[in-house]
Scaffold this motif. Structure first.
Motif, mmCIF file in Angstrom:
data_model
loop_
_atom_site.group_PDB
_atom_site.id
_atom_site.type_symbol
_atom_site.label_atom_id
_atom_site.label_comp_id
_atom_site.label_asym_id
_atom_site.label_seq_id
_atom_site.Cartn_x
_atom_site.Cartn_y
_atom_site.Cartn_z
ATOM 1 N N GLU A 58 24.750 25.469 -29.261
ATOM 2 C CA GLU A 58 24.941 24.243 -30.043
ATOM 3 C C GLU A 58 23.675 23.413 -29.930
ATOM 4 O O GLU A 58 23.146 23.228 -28.828
ATOM 5 C CB GLU A 58 26.130 23.424 -29.534
ATOM 6 C CG GLU A 58 26.278 22.110 -30.331
ATOM 7 C CD GLU A 58 27.429 21.211 -29.909
ATOM 8 O OE1 GLU A 58 27.778 20.313 -30.671
ATOM 9 O OE2 GLU A 58 27.952 21.405 -28.812
ATOM 10 N N GLU A 148 29.530 22.371 -37.135
ATOM 11 C CA GLU A 148 30.590 21.741 -36.348
ATOM 12 C C GLU A 148 30.994 20.442 -37.037
ATOM 13 O O GLU A 148 30.177 19.539 -37.199
ATOM 14 C CB GLU A 148 30.129 21.468 -34.914
ATOM 15 C CG GLU A 148 29.892 22.751 -34.126
ATOM 16 C CD GLU A 148 29.785 22.532 -32.611
ATOM 17 O OE1 GLU A 148 29.997 21.389 -32.140
ATOM 18 O OE2 GLU A 148 29.488 23.515 -31.911
ATOM 19 N N LYS A 199 37.136 23.825 -31.393
ATOM 20 C CA LYS A 199 36.529 23.376 -30.134
ATOM 21 C C LYS A 199 37.450 22.405 -29.427
ATOM 22 O O LYS A 199 37.794 21.355 -29.965
ATOM 23 C CB LYS A 199 35.185 22.676 -30.385
ATOM 24 C CG LYS A 199 34.071 23.621 -30.751
ATOM 25 C CD LYS A 199 32.717 22.936 -30.656
ATOM 26 C CE LYS A 199 32.133 23.021 -29.258
ATOM 27 N NZ LYS A 199 30.700 22.603 -29.257
HETATM 28 CA CA CA Z 1 29.651 19.328 -31.425
#
Ligand code: CA
Ligand code: C2E
Ligand code: CA
Ligand code: CA
Length: 278
Positions: A58, A148, A199
């Motif tokens: 990420e 995301e 997530k």
């Molecule tokens: Ca994130």
């Protein structure tokens, strides 16, 4: 006080909390700061729990301000979202991540990178096209990028946001729901979102080793995701006991300080080389 004067962080934090003038001036400086190289992307690995491999990172933004020192993203991203300046941040992050991916691929290092996308980026329907042109420019497969997004980013203007997400999905870009379980969650919304990954917010993960309620919550979220055909990432994994619990309940990936914090690209590669030797 004397102490505050000698601590740039305290000075900055006080100023930022108290004076909207400082906030506004930060916002007016953001675009120039991007151009001047004051912002960096750092990369934090997501560990695939079943095979102990790192395939995805990420990217997280870092602003090193010449006067204020390090400005945490939580202090300027929400402001940038309010003023609309986030568009420049997102464009810069996407380009920087693609440049980095290209550099790694030229050295036969095949990571994929997850980029954080805000609500404003999603309602702007030019995002899928601009991502497509970056993929072409840097000769990258769409699967090397994940977006995301939070559920609340979709809630503002669900029609346009879902349109953008579906376009990205059709291109072959992966989609992940960030911060799941916090804020504005609805099962109806989740069902409509064309996502691949869920997530689990670090709020549920940080105390897993000792908190029974958090364990129940995480176990339930992992099984919900699995039943919907989604993979799971737990963020905020700080110790081995937490990682072992996640392995037990079948969570797909783990991200957190137990592996490493977000690192500069070169530091990340050095970390990765040591990690793969183990
Ligand atoms: Ca994130
Ligand atoms: P997020 O997307 O939920 O990112 C996860 C945050 O958790 C990151 O904070 C990360 O450094 C931190 N973290 C990772 N592992 C651990 C751990 O084991 N323990 C703890 N306590 N924390 C951990 P960070 O980098 O300060 O970023 C904060 C937020 O700022 C992000 O939350 C995201 O919402 C936003 N952000 C960061 N970079 C970008 C960006 O490029 N674009 C946008 N739109 N937002 C960004
Ligand atoms: Ca999160
Ligand atoms: Ca967040």
């Amino acid at each position: 006080s004397c102490k505050e004067q000698h601590n740039p962080f305290a000075l900055y934090n006080d100023a930022l909390n108290k004076h909207s003038v400082v906030r506004l001036s930060l916002m007016s400086q953001l675009k120039g700061a991007l151009a001047e190289g004051q912002l960096e992307l750092h990369y934090q690995p997501k560990l695939t729990i079943a095979n102990d491999k790192i395939e995805t990172l990420e990217c997280l933004i870092r602003w090193f301000h010449p006067e204020h020192g390090f400005v945490p993203p939580d202090d300027f991203i929400p402001l940038a979202e309010q003023t609309g300046a986030i568009r420049h941040v997102t464009q810069w992050a996407l380009r920087t991540a693609c440049e980095q991916l290209k550099q790694w691929r030229d050295k036969n290092i095949y990571f994929s990178v997850a980029v954080n996308i805000s609500a404003i980026d999603l309602v702007d329907l030019s995002l899928p096209a601009s991502i497509n042109s970056l993929l072409n420019e840097f000769d990258l497969p769409p699967s090397s990028l994940t977006m995301e997004v939070t559920e609340s980013a979709v809630m503002g203007d669900p029609e346009n946001a879902l349109k953008a997400l579906n376009l990205l999905r059709d291109m072959g870009v992966s989609l992940s729901i960030d911060d799941f379980g916090t804020g504005y969650s609805s099962m109806a919304q989740l069902k409509k979102m064309p996502v691949d990954e869920l997530k689990i917010d670090k709020a549920f993960v940080l105390a897993l080793a000792t908190n029974q309620e958090d364990r129940v919550m995480v176990k339930t979220l992992v099984s919900l995701a699995r039943n919907l055909g989604l993979t799971t990432v737990a963020e905020g994994v700080e110790d081995l006991a937490t990682l072992e619990f996640l392995r037990e309940v079948g969570c797909t990936k783990a991200q957190g300080y137990y592996m490493t914090k977000a690192l500069r690209a070169d530091e990340l590669i050095a970390w990765y080389e040591t990690f793969t030797e183990q």
